[in-house]
Design a protein around this motif. Structure first.
Motif, PDB file in Angstrom:
ATOM      1  N   LEU A   1     -15.095 -36.352 -26.713  1.00 10.89           N
ATOM      2  CA  LEU A   1     -15.863 -36.821 -25.566  1.00 10.89           C
ATOM      3  C   LEU A   1     -16.033 -38.324 -25.752  1.00 10.89           C
ATOM      4  O   LEU A   1     -16.690 -38.772 -26.700  1.00 10.89           O
ATOM      5  N   ASN A   2     -15.427 -39.104 -24.873  1.00 12.18           N
ATOM      6  CA  ASN A   2     -15.331 -40.547 -25.086  1.00 12.18           C
ATOM      7  C   ASN A   2     -16.143 -41.318 -24.053  1.00 12.18           C
ATOM      8  O   ASN A   2     -15.972 -41.123 -22.847  1.00 12.18           O
ATOM      9  N   LEU A   3     -17.006 -42.206 -24.537  1.00 13.71           N
ATOM     10  CA  LEU A   3     -17.758 -43.111 -23.677  1.00 13.71           C
ATOM     11  C   LEU A   3     -16.924 -44.379 -23.500  1.00 13.71           C
ATOM     12  O   LEU A   3     -16.604 -45.055 -24.479  1.00 13.71           O
TER      13      LEU A   3
ATOM     14  N   HIS B   1     -15.841 -48.081 -21.619  1.00 12.43           N
ATOM     15  CA  HIS B   1     -16.111 -49.274 -20.805  1.00 12.43           C
ATOM     16  C   HIS B   1     -14.766 -49.852 -20.377  1.00 12.43           C
ATOM     17  O   HIS B   1     -14.076 -50.496 -21.163  1.00 12.43           O
TER      18      HIS B   1
ATOM     19  N   MET C   1     -18.039 -41.347 -18.995  1.00 12.53           N
ATOM     20  CA  MET C   1     -17.838 -40.340 -20.024  1.00 12.53           C
ATOM     21  C   MET C   1     -16.569 -39.572 -19.670  1.00 12.53           C
ATOM     22  O   MET C   1     -16.437 -39.037 -18.567  1.00 12.53           O
TER      23      MET C   1
ATOM     24  N   SER D   1     -22.340 -31.887 -26.402  1.00 13.52           N
ATOM     25  CA  SER D   1     -21.136 -32.688 -26.166  1.00 13.52           C
ATOM     26  C   SER D   1     -19.961 -31.802 -25.776  1.00 13.52           C
ATOM     27  O   SER D   1     -19.168 -32.147 -24.888  1.00 13.52           O
TER      28      SER D   1
ATOM     29  N   TRP E   1     -20.389 -30.720 -22.169  1.00 12.68           N
ATOM     30  CA  TRP E   1     -20.063 -31.794 -21.228  1.00 12.68           C
ATOM     31  C   TRP E   1     -18.542 -31.938 -21.084  1.00 12.68           C
ATOM     32  O   TRP E   1     -18.025 -32.080 -19.980  1.00 12.68           O
ATOM     33  N   LEU E   2     -17.841 -31.879 -22.227  1.00 15.44           N
ATOM     34  CA  LEU E   2     -16.383 -31.960 -22.152  1.00 15.44           C
ATOM     35  C   LEU E   2     -15.799 -30.819 -21.330  1.00 15.44           C
ATOM     36  O   LEU E   2     -14.896 -31.017 -20.503  1.00 15.44           O
TER      37      LEU E   2
ATOM     38  N   VAL F   1     -17.999 -37.406 -30.551  1.00 18.72           N
ATOM     39  CA  VAL F   1     -18.164 -38.343 -29.444  1.00 18.72           C
ATOM     40  C   VAL F   1     -17.710 -39.716 -29.909  1.00 18.72           C
ATOM     41  O   VAL F   1     -18.052 -40.152 -31.022  1.00 18.72           O
TER      42      VAL F   1
ATOM     43  N   PHE G   1     -16.265 -43.996 -28.607  1.00 19.61           N
ATOM     44  CA  PHE G   1     -16.470 -45.108 -27.684  1.00 19.61           C
ATOM     45  C   PHE G   1     -15.183 -45.913 -27.580  1.00 19.61           C
ATOM     46  O   PHE G   1     -14.499 -46.135 -28.580  1.00 19.61           O
TER      47      PHE G   1
END
Length: 297
Positions: free
Chosen positions: A14-16, A18, A35, A65, A68-69, A91, A93
């Motif tokens: 699960l990757n946050l 930007h 996300m 997590s 959510w995935l 998780v 980033f």
């Protein structure tokens, strides 16, 4: 109900994310963060679903997590067949500045799983084998206890007469290559290929090398060399997964061998032109087909 493919991603992420410019070492206030469900198998399943294939995705996904995935995966039209674990999913980033060729990424290598959870995943796969045409296992395993998972998976698919492709690395891949049943297809990069013995047992081997030529080896003999289109990469992360999804799409759609190769290479190139990871649409691939060059060896 019949599915085209069952994809196994034992160690999803699960990757946050930007997706924009940022200044390292400074406070960066941005409009929003996204996300995203990631992992090599997640990427393959997403691209196949965007091509209209019926795809089921399994692997380990526990905790909030993991939930959510799974929600994100279902929103992509992929059937959720994950096995829940006691430990939460990892998780990470990623900051992807369009001006940088390689994004900044931070993520754990894995998470804890038990031997019982490994067996539950194999049982989950076995329950699907009468309903799928192709099994694809893609990515690492989350913990050393799962190092034998892919060798067991290949033996299981062999017993049930279902073709199985394996795109992995590290000890789990090494044990699979040394096991009683070799993968029908594998796609190591040049570094992964050099690190593990036994690749000559793979029926169809695609050795990738970034933007350089891809070498295709069949039954231990080099057969083809394929060059991707010349382009300025925006973000190459996930291009190998899109290449594998392109191969699977071509196989499932009954394309000729050469057309399948061209499509896979163009799919990987289409991904490299985008700042996100494995979010390509089918219409982005045909314009790149003419830039793919094939050489029969």
């Amino acid at each position: 109900m019949l599915f085209d493919a069952l994809v196994i991603n034992a160690n999803p992420l699960l990757n946050l994310v930007h997706p924009g410019p940022y200044t390292p070492g400074a406070v960066n206030r941005v409009a929003a963060l996204a996300m995203v469900a990631e992992g090599k198998g997640v990427n393959v399943a997403r691209v196949l679903a965007r091509h209209g294939h019926r795809v089921a995705l399994t692997g380990f996904a526990g905790g909030h997590s993991g939930a959510w995935l799974r929600e994100l995966v279902r929103a992509e039209g992929v059937h959720d067949a994950f096995v829940e674990t006691l430990a939460p999913l990892r998780v990470g980033f990623m900051a992807s500045d369009p001006q940088d060729e390689h994004p900044t990424t931070v993520f754990p290598g894995g998470f804890e799983v038990t031997q019982a959870e490994c067996q539950a995943l194999l049982n989950r796969v076995e329950s699907w084998l009468d309903s799928v045409r192709l099994v694809i296992a893609s990515g690492s395993v989350p913990a050393p206890v799962a190092d034998g998972l892919y060798a067991d998976l290949l033996a299981l698919c062999e017993r049930r007469g279902v073709r199985c492709w394996l795109d992995a690395y590290g000890p789990a891949m090494g044990r699979a290559l040394a096991g009683p049943v070799a993968p029908g297809l594998s796609k190591p990069n040049r570094q992964e290929w050099a690190q593990s013995p036994g690749w000559e047992r793979v029926e169809e081997l695609h050795i990738t090398d970034g933007a350089a030529a891809i070498e295709i080896v069949e039954s231990g003999r080099a057969r083809w060399r394929v060059w991707p289109p010349a382009l300025r990469q925006v973000n190459p992360v996930g291009s190998g997964d899109c290449y594998l999804a392109g191969l699977a799409h071509g196989w499932l759609a009954g394309l000729s061998w050469e057309a399948r190769l061209r499509y896979a290479v163009a799919a990987g190139a289409a991904n490299a032109l985008r700042p996100d990871v494995a979010m390509i649409a089918p219409e982005e691939i045909p314009p790149l087909l003419d830039g793919v060059r094939l050489e029969r060896l």
